[in-house]
Scaffold this active site. Structure first.
Site, PDB file in Angstrom:
ATOM      1  N   LYS A  12      13.725 -12.741  -0.698  1.00 36.67           N
ATOM      2  CA  LYS A  12      14.344 -12.524   0.626  1.00 36.67           C
ATOM      3  C   LYS A  12      13.556 -13.166   1.750  1.00 36.67           C
TER       4      LYS A  12
ATOM      5  N   GLY B 210       5.658 -15.624  -3.342  1.00 33.09           N
ATOM      6  CA  GLY B 210       4.358 -15.003  -3.659  1.00 33.09           C
ATOM      7  C   GLY B 210       4.288 -13.515  -3.408  1.00 33.09           C
TER       8      GLY B 210
ATOM      9  N   CYS C 262       1.366  -9.748  -2.690  1.00 39.56           N
ATOM     10  CA  CYS C 262       0.016 -10.183  -3.065  1.00 39.56           C
ATOM     11  C   CYS C 262      -0.416 -11.422  -2.290  1.00 39.56           C
TER      12      CYS C 262
ATOM     13  N   LYS D 157      -8.582 -10.639   0.787  1.00 36.33           N
ATOM     14  CA  LYS D 157      -9.829 -11.215   0.264  1.00 36.33           C
ATOM     15  C   LYS D 157     -10.355 -12.296   1.199  1.00 36.33           C
TER      16      LYS D 157
ATOM     17  N   ASP E 115       5.108  -3.517  -9.424  1.00 37.67           N
ATOM     18  CA  ASP E 115       4.958  -2.314  -8.602  1.00 37.67           C
ATOM     19  C   ASP E 115       6.202  -1.432  -8.584  1.00 37.67           C
TER      20      ASP E 115
ATOM     21  N   LEU F 283      -0.955  -3.238  -9.420  1.00 38.69           N
ATOM     22  CA  LEU F 283      -1.930  -4.319  -9.400  1.00 38.69           C
ATOM     23  C   LEU F 283      -1.246  -5.635  -9.729  1.00 38.69           C
ATOM     24  N   ALA F 284      -1.726  -6.698  -9.105  1.00 42.36           N
ATOM     25  CA  ALA F 284      -1.100  -8.005  -9.289  1.00 42.36           C
ATOM     26  C   ALA F 284      -1.163  -8.457 -10.747  1.00 42.36           C
TER      27      ALA F 284
ATOM     28  N   HIS G 156     -30.348 -15.299 -18.388  1.00 41.77           N
ATOM     29  CA  HIS G 156     -31.315 -14.696 -17.451  1.00 41.77           C
ATOM     30  C   HIS G 156     -31.653 -15.714 -16.375  1.00 41.77           C
TER      31      HIS G 156
HETATM   32  P1  FAD Z   1       5.463  -7.839  -4.798  1.00 39.67           P
HETATM   33  O1  FAD Z   1       4.274  -8.688  -4.758  1.00 39.67           O
HETATM   34  O2  FAD Z   1       5.583  -6.737  -3.839  1.00 39.67           O
HETATM   35  O3  FAD Z   1       6.705  -8.816  -4.652  1.00 39.67           O
HETATM   36  C1  FAD Z   1       8.011  -8.371  -4.563  1.00 39.67           C
HETATM   37  C2  FAD Z   1       8.825  -9.418  -3.850  1.00 39.67           C
HETATM   38  O4  FAD Z   1      10.200  -9.081  -3.984  1.00 39.67           O
HETATM   39  C3  FAD Z   1       8.554  -9.494  -2.345  1.00 39.67           C
HETATM   40  O5  FAD Z   1       8.286 -10.822  -1.977  1.00 39.67           O
HETATM   41  C4  FAD Z   1       9.841  -8.998  -1.717  1.00 39.67           C
HETATM   42  O6  FAD Z   1      10.142  -9.632  -0.488  1.00 39.67           O
HETATM   43  C5  FAD Z   1      10.854  -9.372  -2.773  1.00 39.67           C
HETATM   44  N1  FAD Z   1      12.084  -8.577  -2.730  1.00 39.67           N
HETATM   45  C6  FAD Z   1      12.198  -7.228  -2.700  1.00 39.67           C
HETATM   46  N2  FAD Z   1      13.490  -6.859  -2.740  1.00 39.67           N
HETATM   47  C7  FAD Z   1      14.212  -8.000  -2.787  1.00 39.67           C
HETATM   48  C8  FAD Z   1      15.592  -8.282  -2.854  1.00 39.67           C
HETATM   49  N3  FAD Z   1      16.504  -7.325  -2.918  1.00 39.67           N
HETATM   50  N4  FAD Z   1      15.965  -9.580  -2.883  1.00 39.67           N
HETATM   51  C9  FAD Z   1      15.059 -10.579  -2.839  1.00 39.67           C
HETATM   52  N5  FAD Z   1      13.753 -10.363  -2.789  1.00 39.67           N
HETATM   53  C10 FAD Z   1      13.316  -9.099  -2.782  1.00 39.67           C
HETATM   54  N6  FAD Z   1      -3.577  -6.134  -6.334  1.00 39.67           N
HETATM   55  C11 FAD Z   1      -4.565  -6.674  -7.080  1.00 39.67           C
HETATM   56  O7  FAD Z   1      -4.435  -6.745  -8.301  1.00 39.67           O
HETATM   57  N7  FAD Z   1      -5.699  -7.157  -6.494  1.00 39.67           N
HETATM   58  C12 FAD Z   1      -5.895  -7.097  -5.169  1.00 39.67           C
HETATM   59  O8  FAD Z   1      -6.935  -7.546  -4.677  1.00 39.67           O
HETATM   60  C13 FAD Z   1      -4.906  -6.521  -4.358  1.00 39.67           C
HETATM   61  N8  FAD Z   1      -5.055  -6.443  -3.029  1.00 39.67           N
HETATM   62  C14 FAD Z   1      -4.064  -5.903  -2.269  1.00 39.67           C
HETATM   63  C15 FAD Z   1      -4.271  -5.799  -0.902  1.00 39.67           C
HETATM   64  C16 FAD Z   1      -3.290  -5.245  -0.099  1.00 39.67           C
HETATM   65  C17 FAD Z   1      -3.524  -5.148   1.391  1.00 39.67           C
HETATM   66  C18 FAD Z   1      -2.070  -4.810  -0.680  1.00 39.67           C
HETATM   67  C19 FAD Z   1      -0.979  -4.253   0.177  1.00 39.67           C
HETATM   68  C20 FAD Z   1      -1.861  -4.896  -2.046  1.00 39.67           C
HETATM   69  C21 FAD Z   1      -2.864  -5.431  -2.857  1.00 39.67           C
HETATM   70  N9  FAD Z   1      -2.727  -5.513  -4.235  1.00 39.67           N
HETATM   71  C22 FAD Z   1      -3.728  -6.049  -4.995  1.00 39.67           C
HETATM   72  C23 FAD Z   1      -1.514  -5.039  -4.910  1.00 39.67           C
HETATM   73  C24 FAD Z   1      -0.595  -6.225  -5.243  1.00 39.67           C
HETATM   74  O9  FAD Z   1      -0.282  -6.900  -4.050  1.00 39.67           O
HETATM   75  C25 FAD Z   1       0.660  -5.746  -5.925  1.00 39.67           C
HETATM   76  O10 FAD Z   1       0.324  -4.959  -7.048  1.00 39.67           O
HETATM   77  C26 FAD Z   1       1.514  -6.909  -6.391  1.00 39.67           C
HETATM   78  O11 FAD Z   1       1.865  -7.735  -5.307  1.00 39.67           O
HETATM   79  C27 FAD Z   1       2.774  -6.434  -7.099  1.00 39.67           C
HETATM   80  O12 FAD Z   1       3.511  -7.525  -7.490  1.00 39.67           O
HETATM   81  P2  FAD Z   1       5.092  -7.458  -7.679  1.00 39.67           P
HETATM   82  O13 FAD Z   1       5.486  -8.797  -8.180  1.00 39.67           O
HETATM   83  O14 FAD Z   1       5.455  -6.278  -8.472  1.00 39.67           O
HETATM   84  O15 FAD Z   1       5.691  -7.185  -6.228  1.00 39.67           O
HETATM   85  P1  NAI Z   2      -4.483   4.371  -2.910  1.00 37.92           P
HETATM   86  O1  NAI Z   2      -3.610   5.126  -3.816  1.00 37.92           O
HETATM   87  O2  NAI Z   2      -5.512   3.463  -3.479  1.00 37.92           O
HETATM   88  O3  NAI Z   2      -5.275   5.369  -1.962  1.00 37.92           O
HETATM   89  C1  NAI Z   2      -4.633   6.271  -1.139  1.00 37.92           C
HETATM   90  C2  NAI Z   2      -5.637   7.318  -0.730  1.00 37.92           C
HETATM   91  O4  NAI Z   2      -5.056   8.103   0.286  1.00 37.92           O
HETATM   92  C3  NAI Z   2      -6.013   8.276  -1.857  1.00 37.92           C
HETATM   93  O5  NAI Z   2      -7.396   8.430  -1.896  1.00 37.92           O
HETATM   94  C4  NAI Z   2      -5.291   9.561  -1.486  1.00 37.92           C
HETATM   95  O6  NAI Z   2      -5.962  10.715  -1.935  1.00 37.92           O
HETATM   96  C5  NAI Z   2      -5.294   9.464   0.038  1.00 37.92           C
HETATM   97  N1  NAI Z   2      -4.225  10.190   0.693  1.00 37.92           N
HETATM   98  C6  NAI Z   2      -2.936  10.323   0.323  1.00 37.92           C
HETATM   99  N2  NAI Z   2      -2.255  11.036   1.250  1.00 37.92           N
HETATM  100  C7  NAI Z   2      -3.136  11.338   2.228  1.00 37.92           C
HETATM  101  C8  NAI Z   2      -3.038  12.032   3.459  1.00 37.92           C
HETATM  102  N3  NAI Z   2      -1.880  12.565   3.865  1.00 37.92           N
HETATM  103  N4  NAI Z   2      -4.153  12.176   4.221  1.00 37.92           N
HETATM  104  C9  NAI Z   2      -5.336  11.646   3.821  1.00 37.92           C
HETATM  105  N5  NAI Z   2      -5.478  10.965   2.666  1.00 37.92           N
HETATM  106  C10 NAI Z   2      -4.396  10.797   1.891  1.00 37.92           C
HETATM  107  O7  NAI Z   2      -3.485   3.614  -1.923  1.00 37.92           O
HETATM  108  P2  NAI Z   2      -3.716   2.414  -0.915  1.00 37.92           P
HETATM  109  O8  NAI Z   2      -5.146   2.282  -0.558  1.00 37.92           O
HETATM  110  O9  NAI Z   2      -2.708   2.577   0.142  1.00 37.92           O
HETATM  111  O10 NAI Z   2      -3.314   1.164  -1.791  1.00 37.92           O
HETATM  112  C11 NAI Z   2      -2.025   1.089  -2.421  1.00 37.92           C
HETATM  113  C12 NAI Z   2      -2.108   0.349  -3.709  1.00 37.92           C
HETATM  114  O11 NAI Z   2      -2.308  -1.038  -3.480  1.00 37.92           O
HETATM  115  C13 NAI Z   2      -3.292   0.781  -4.549  1.00 37.92           C
HETATM  116  O12 NAI Z   2      -2.925   1.861  -5.370  1.00 37.92           O
HETATM  117  C14 NAI Z   2      -3.583  -0.419  -5.364  1.00 37.92           C
HETATM  118  O13 NAI Z   2      -2.869  -0.343  -6.562  1.00 37.92           O
HETATM  119  C15 NAI Z   2      -3.062  -1.579  -4.540  1.00 37.92           C
HETATM  120  N6  NAI Z   2      -4.197  -2.313  -3.994  1.00 37.92           N
HETATM  121  C16 NAI Z   2      -5.078  -2.891  -4.868  1.00 37.92           C
HETATM  122  C17 NAI Z   2      -6.180  -3.544  -4.401  1.00 37.92           C
HETATM  123  C18 NAI Z   2      -7.136  -4.106  -5.376  1.00 37.92           C
HETATM  124  O14 NAI Z   2      -6.796  -4.238  -6.549  1.00 37.92           O
HETATM  125  N7  NAI Z   2      -8.342  -4.462  -4.983  1.00 37.92           N
HETATM  126  C19 NAI Z   2      -6.452  -3.695  -2.976  1.00 37.92           C
HETATM  127  C20 NAI Z   2      -5.477  -3.029  -2.145  1.00 37.92           C
HETATM  128  C21 NAI Z   2      -4.393  -2.398  -2.663  1.00 37.92           C
END
Ligand code: FAD
Ligand code: NAI
Length: 465
Positions: free
Chosen positions: A34, A39, A42, A51, A311, A318-319, A443
């Protein structure tokens, strides 16, 4: 109407990887997105931009706080935040264009527009013009969105989600973070390093609750040194904004009301599956009580030819989990017999020090009544860590009491995000702690700590402590 072997809705790491693998396996493939860039979360507003800012802010922090001790005298460095954000945007642009290149290279048809079900095999795409396509198989890869608290609606200016936190125009003076999970701590670190006061409010009595509890404790110690303030066991009750000021009220452990004032409030309390506008009902696809698309072990929905990954389904958000599921579905469609071991999906927090983990935590092993032994090694005992002044952290190896098979590895320390790969490989091949203890490790490297922790687990015979 163009007909496809497979159509994928969503171009995040789940969707685009599924598309490439399907095309590689000879299927005529379409992907629908959409947004105008590919991408997903992620690449656009998640892993990659966060990152980029984590790396930039860590460089600043190192220059500001550590250069002097290394014998490098510079004038006090200043933050050019506009440049930092613009570099991040450049990284995102380059990366998302890379996905477009991969779609072209693999002859995948890309449709821009909102995809929705018209029937079991027909998808409607609402873009600049409306189109319909037919597909033998469909993969739902629509990802997730931030959870909004009912009393803290995102105004996208001062009460923000991660998406806005990656796009701010200034470094906050005082950032209040609701949720001590991955997003809160990664983005909290970024702004703490850049000079903001950062206060974390967490509902539970620990941060990063899905990790081994020892990791959260260690990370909290490190982040406190950075100046981050933690308020555990705090139940947030209200968030209000007046002009540029945000007030967050919460109930502490004793049941008292406490109040925090800042200029930004990041709400990072988790993410929810995204199926809005998909019209899954038209295809008879069922959601579960968590609003995830319900799938079986083969990631098939209630309709056998419609799959869902990433997701939007159960499991870690996770990506790399989404990518693995994308590959799995493509290979299933090609008649192969792929498999994912969900226990061996690593989990990383990109703070500094980094936290990384795979397999069972100590808490899970206790709950499952598994007899295990634990070996630990502190990073400060490593020559490599002292040379670089990255001495914080610890590595923990958990192994079966009788067989010595590795059951979990949990680490906090410099480069843990990369080091966890060794543990994943070892566990994939069902290695014992002794196997790692006997493998030569270069090492001086941080990986020697993995070996030492394995030595500690297998016979309680680490060399350097
Ligand atoms: P998404 O990446 O959410 O992609 C879904 C796509 O579908 C979107 O582009 C959306 O626009 C599209 N879409 C939705 N509905 C429709 C529709 N009806 N028609 C057309 N398109 C549509 N994970 C890691 O493993 N490592 C990390 O370091 C990490 N860092 C993160 C940091 C942040 C701030 C956030 C928010 C997330 C992070 N994550 C990380 C989590 C990671 O981004 C997600 O787990 C991952 O993107 C999931 O991939 P996905 O393909 O399921 O969905
Ligand atoms: P999260 O699930 O990691 O953490 C949410 C935190 O909020 C938890 O500790 C929970 O106990 C707390 N919480 C929930 N409700 C609350 C409330 N009402 N008041 C206070 N605390 C509350 O979720 P987050 O950080 O939003 O990230 C979402 C997802 O995105 C993660 O689960 C992760 O899978 C993915 N992500 C992965 C990254 C990576 O792999 N490095 C980086 C960023 C996101």
């Amino acid at each position: 109407m163009t007909k496809y072997d497979v159509a994928i809705i969503g171009s995040g790491p789940g969707g685009y990887v599924a598309a490439i693998r399907c095309a590689q396996l000879g299927m005529k493939t379409a992907i629908i997105e959409k947004y105008s860039t590919l991408g997903g979360t992620c690449l656009n507003v998640g892993c990659i931009p966060s990152k980029a800012l984590l790396d930039s802010s860590e460089h600043f922090h190192t220059a500001d706080k550590k250069f002097k001790e290394h014998g490098i005298d510079i004038e006090a460095p200043k933050v050019n935040f506009e440049q930092m954000i613009s570099r991040k945007a450049g990284v995102v642009e380059q990366t998302t264009k890379g996905i477009q290149f991969l779609m072209d290279k693999n002859k995948i048809d890309v449709y821009e527009g909102l995809g929705s079900f018209e029937g079991e095999h027909i998808l409607r795409i609402k873009g600049e013009e409306e189109q319909k396509i037919e597909a033998k198989n469909i993969i739902i890869a629509t990802g997730s969105k931030p959870i909004e608290l009912p009393f803290a609606k995102f105004d996208k200016e001062r009460i923000i989600s991660s998406t806005e936190a990656l796009e701010l125009k200034e470094v906050p003076k005082h950032l209040i973070v609701i949720g001590g999970g991955v997003i809160g701590l990664e983005l909290g670190s970024v702004y703490a390093r850049l000079g903001a006061e950062v206060t974390v409010l967490e509902y539970l009595d620990q941060i990063i609750p899905s990790f081994d509890a020892a990791m959260g404790k260690e990370l909290m110690k490190s982040m406190k040194k950075l100046g981050v303030k933690f308020n555990l066991s705090h139940k947030v009750t209200s968030v209000t904004r007046e002009g540029n000021e945000v007030t967050v009220k919460a109930e502490n452990k004793k049941g008292e009301e406490v109040s925090f004032e800042g200029d930004y409030c990041l709400v990072s309390v988790g993410r929810k599956p995204y199926t809005e506008g998909l019209n899954v009902e038209a295809a008879g696809v069922q959601l579960n009580e968590k609003k995830q698309v319900e799938v079986n072990a083969h990631l098939q929905t209630s309709k056998a030819h419609i799959y869902a990954i990433g997701d939007v389904v159960r499991g870690a958000m996770l990506a790399h989990k989404a990518e693995d599921e994308g590959t799995l579905v493509a290979e299933l469609l090609a008649g192969q017999k792929p498999h994912i071991d969900y226990n061996l999906i690593p989990n990383v927090v990109y703070t500094w020090p980094e936290v990384a983990s795979v397999g069972k935590t100590e808490e899970q092993l206790k709950e499952e009544k598994v007899a295990y032994k634990s070996g630990q090694f502190p990073m400060r005992a490593l020559g490599r860590a002292r040379a670089s002044m990255d001495i914080e952290g610890v590595i923990k190896v958990l192994a079966d009491e009788k067989t010595d098979e590795i059951l979990g590895v949990h680490m906090i320390g410099a480069r843990a995000a990369d080091m966890i790969a060794e543990a994943v490989v070892a566990m994939e091949f069902r290695a014992s702690a002794e196997d790692i203890a006997r493998i030569s490790h270069a090492h001086p490297t941080y990986t020697e700590a993995v070996r030492e922790a394995a030595m500690a687990a297998t016979e309680n015979r680490p060399i350097h402590i």
